[in-house]
Design a protein around this motif. Structure first.
Motif, mmCIF file in Angstrom:
data_model
loop_
_atom_site.group_PDB
_atom_site.id
_atom_site.type_symbol
_atom_site.label_atom_id
_atom_site.label_comp_id
_atom_site.label_asym_id
_atom_site.label_seq_id
_atom_site.Cartn_x
_atom_site.Cartn_y
_atom_site.Cartn_z
ATOM 1 N N MET A 283 4.927 22.031 -6.095
ATOM 2 C CA MET A 283 4.613 21.562 -7.434
ATOM 3 C C MET A 283 3.116 21.303 -7.557
ATOM 4 N N ALA A 284 2.513 21.730 -8.633
ATOM 5 C CA ALA A 284 1.086 21.517 -8.830
ATOM 6 C C ALA A 284 0.805 20.034 -9.020
ATOM 7 N N ASN A 285 -0.418 19.647 -8.740
ATOM 8 C CA ASN A 285 -0.796 18.248 -8.839
ATOM 9 C C ASN A 285 -1.122 17.916 -10.297
ATOM 10 N N THR A 286 -0.105 17.892 -11.147
ATOM 11 C CA THR A 286 -0.239 17.578 -12.557
ATOM 12 C C THR A 286 0.786 16.504 -12.899
ATOM 13 N N SER A 287 0.708 16.005 -14.129
ATOM 14 C CA SER A 287 1.661 14.984 -14.553
ATOM 15 C C SER A 287 3.069 15.540 -14.523
ATOM 16 N N PRO A 288 4.025 14.825 -13.921
ATOM 17 C CA PRO A 288 5.402 15.322 -13.846
ATOM 18 C C PRO A 288 6.076 15.322 -15.212
ATOM 19 N N ARG A 289 7.049 16.211 -15.354
ATOM 20 C CA ARG A 289 7.796 16.375 -16.606
ATOM 21 C C ARG A 289 9.265 16.074 -16.337
ATOM 22 N N ALA A 290 9.921 15.428 -17.294
ATOM 23 C CA ALA A 290 11.309 15.009 -17.075
ATOM 24 C C ALA A 290 12.196 15.351 -18.263
ATOM 25 N N LEU A 291 13.464 15.561 -17.954
ATOM 26 C CA LEU A 291 14.505 15.764 -18.958
ATOM 27 C C LEU A 291 15.534 14.657 -18.779
ATOM 28 N N ILE A 292 16.040 14.110 -19.878
ATOM 29 C CA ILE A 292 17.080 13.092 -19.844
ATOM 30 C C ILE A 292 18.352 13.673 -20.458
ATOM 31 N N ALA A 293 19.449 13.672 -19.705
ATOM 32 C CA ALA A 293 20.742 14.140 -20.201
ATOM 33 C C ALA A 293 21.686 12.950 -20.258
ATOM 34 N N GLU A 294 21.965 12.479 -21.465
ATOM 35 C CA GLU A 294 22.790 11.282 -21.674
ATOM 36 C C GLU A 294 23.445 11.400 -23.038
ATOM 37 N N ASP A 295 24.780 11.291 -23.086
ATOM 38 C CA ASP A 295 25.486 11.517 -24.343
ATOM 39 C C ASP A 295 25.444 10.309 -25.290
ATOM 40 N N GLU A 296 25.108 9.122 -24.779
ATOM 41 C CA GLU A 296 24.994 7.943 -25.648
ATOM 42 C C GLU A 296 23.537 7.816 -26.103
ATOM 43 N N GLU A 297 23.313 8.026 -27.389
ATOM 44 C CA GLU A 297 21.946 8.110 -27.918
ATOM 45 C C GLU A 297 21.127 6.852 -27.632
ATOM 46 N N ILE A 298 21.745 5.679 -27.809
ATOM 47 C CA ILE A 298 21.004 4.430 -27.593
ATOM 48 C C ILE A 298 20.551 4.313 -26.148
ATOM 49 N N LEU A 299 21.425 4.683 -25.210
ATOM 50 C CA LEU A 299 21.069 4.625 -23.789
ATOM 51 C C LEU A 299 19.982 5.634 -23.449
ATOM 52 N N ALA A 300 20.070 6.820 -24.044
ATOM 53 C CA ALA A 300 19.057 7.853 -23.797
ATOM 54 C C ALA A 300 17.684 7.381 -24.273
ATOM 55 N N LEU A 301 17.641 6.792 -25.478
ATOM 56 C CA LEU A 301 16.367 6.316 -26.024
ATOM 57 C C LEU A 301 15.837 5.127 -25.236
ATOM 58 N N THR A 302 16.751 4.263 -24.780
ATOM 59 C CA THR A 302 16.338 3.114 -23.962
ATOM 60 C C THR A 302 15.706 3.589 -22.658
ATOM 61 N N LEU A 303 16.344 4.567 -22.018
ATOM 62 C CA LEU A 303 15.805 5.114 -20.767
ATOM 63 C C LEU A 303 14.444 5.764 -21.018
ATOM 64 N N LYS A 304 14.334 6.497 -22.104
ATOM 65 C CA LYS A 304 13.071 7.171 -22.443
ATOM 66 C C LYS A 304 11.950 6.154 -22.652
ATOM 67 N N LYS A 305 12.214 5.114 -23.449
ATOM 68 C CA LYS A 305 11.182 4.113 -23.740
ATOM 69 C C LYS A 305 10.797 3.326 -22.490
ATOM 70 N N THR A 306 11.793 3.036 -21.645
ATOM 71 C CA THR A 306 11.516 2.289 -20.414
ATOM 72 C C THR A 306 10.652 3.106 -19.472
ATOM 73 N N LEU A 307 10.961 4.390 -19.354
ATOM 74 C CA LEU A 307 10.155 5.271 -18.498
ATOM 75 C C LEU A 307 8.733 5.400 -19.031
ATOM 76 N N GLU A 308 8.611 5.534 -20.349
ATOM 77 C CA GLU A 308 7.276 5.664 -20.956
ATOM 78 C C GLU A 308 6.435 4.414 -20.713
ATOM 79 N N LYS A 309 7.091 3.257 -20.680
ATOM 80 C CA LYS A 309 6.368 2.004 -20.458
ATOM 81 C C LYS A 309 5.963 1.829 -18.992
ATOM 82 N N LEU A 310 6.899 2.140 -18.094
ATOM 83 C CA LEU A 310 6.665 1.894 -16.666
ATOM 84 C C LEU A 310 5.961 3.050 -15.955
#
Length: 279
Positions: A1-28
């Motif tokens: 993997m090149a030394n660049t910012s990593p990219r992620a995909l979130i697969a979660e069928d509950e929208e609220i949980l998916a958005l919570t995980l996304k926002k938490t990752l963006e913060k941390l």
């Protein structure tokens, strides 16, 4: 993997949980780029193969395909020239699931999502990517993929109770396939079957002379077959080993089976490739 910012995909069928995980990752982990949110297993496979992320957060229980099924399909379909992504499973608390993940040293995130849990995962992943950036791309790709393949084979039975994938063992083995063909009921001895192929809600029963459809799942059928003779070699295929001639790899390294009297070869998933290693 090149030394660049990593990219992620979130697969979660509950929208609220998916958005919570996304926002938490963006913060941390501000450097992490969330490239896509998938709301079911089928979309997760499609988006992953399109975006080729470095990390995939996979909910274990999703409609369409489970997280394990998504991981297995990606192990088969991931481009050979690309580094295989790091898989992090997302699960509600379950004693058997946690034990299975811990035993296999697999990254997982427990629901409900919390800063403490996500921060631990982020730190592990950051350390892993630092290690990968100092290693060769081919080596890191191979290690990540081989680890997942080894883990999936052991996780599937361990997580069956959680996923509702337990089929009661048959009281007796299946000896005859009864398939409706027009106005007829064809009687096919199971020993004549070359392989069974899952096709949506049906199973394609293939012999040297014919192919017929029966309406049941591959899991239901598997419970009625002798596991010493009938091996699952792919998420969509069970083969009769007594009808097997040989296994061979194609130019891309994928394993295929040649069955007696059959023009079509059956693909073997990487998860089951160990069944055909030389003794």
């Amino acid at each position: 993997m090149a030394n660049t910012s990593p990219r992620a995909l979130i697969a979660e069928d509950e929208e609220i949980l998916a958005l919570t995980l996304k926002k938490t990752l963006e913060k941390l982990w501000p450097e992490l780029e969330i490239v896509s949110l998938a709301e079911n297993g089928i979309e997760a496979v499609n988006q992953a193969l399109k975006e080729l992320p470095d990390i995939i957060f996979l909910d274990i229980k999703m409609p369409g395909k489970t997280g394990l099924e998504v991981a297995e399909e990606l192990a088969d379909e991931w481009p050979a020239e690309k580094t295989f992504p790091h898989i992090v499973f997302v699960t509600a608390y379950d004693e058997y699931a946690i034990e299975a993940f811990e035993h296999q040293a697999i990254d997982y995130v427990l629901k409900p999502i919390s800063d403490v849990r996500i921060n631990k995962t982020a730190q592990r992943l950051q350390a892993k990517f630092a290690e990968i950036n100092n290693a060769s791309g081919a080596s890191s790709h191979n290690d990540e993929l081989q680890n997942l393949i080894s883990q999936l084979g052991k996780l599937s039975p361990a997580l069956a109770p959680m996923l509702g994938n337990i089929t009661p063992p048959a009281t007796e083995r299946l000896h005859m396939i009864r398939a409706a063909v027009g106005s007829q009921i064809r009687m096919i001895p199971v020993e004549d079957v070359l392989y069974f192929e899952a096709t949506d809600k049906y199973i394609n029963v293939v012999t040297a002379e014919q192919a017929v459809l029966i309406r049941m799942s591959l899991r239901e059928l598997s419970a009625q077959l002798d596991p010493a003779i009938f091996w699952q070699v792919h998420r969509s295929y069970i083969v009769n080993t007594k009808q097997l001639e040989y296994a061979n790899k194609d130019e891309s390294g994928k394993l295929h089976l040649q069955l007696k009297g059959c023009k079509q070869k059956v693909q073997v998933s990487r998860v089951y490739a160990h069944l055909f290693k030389q003794m």
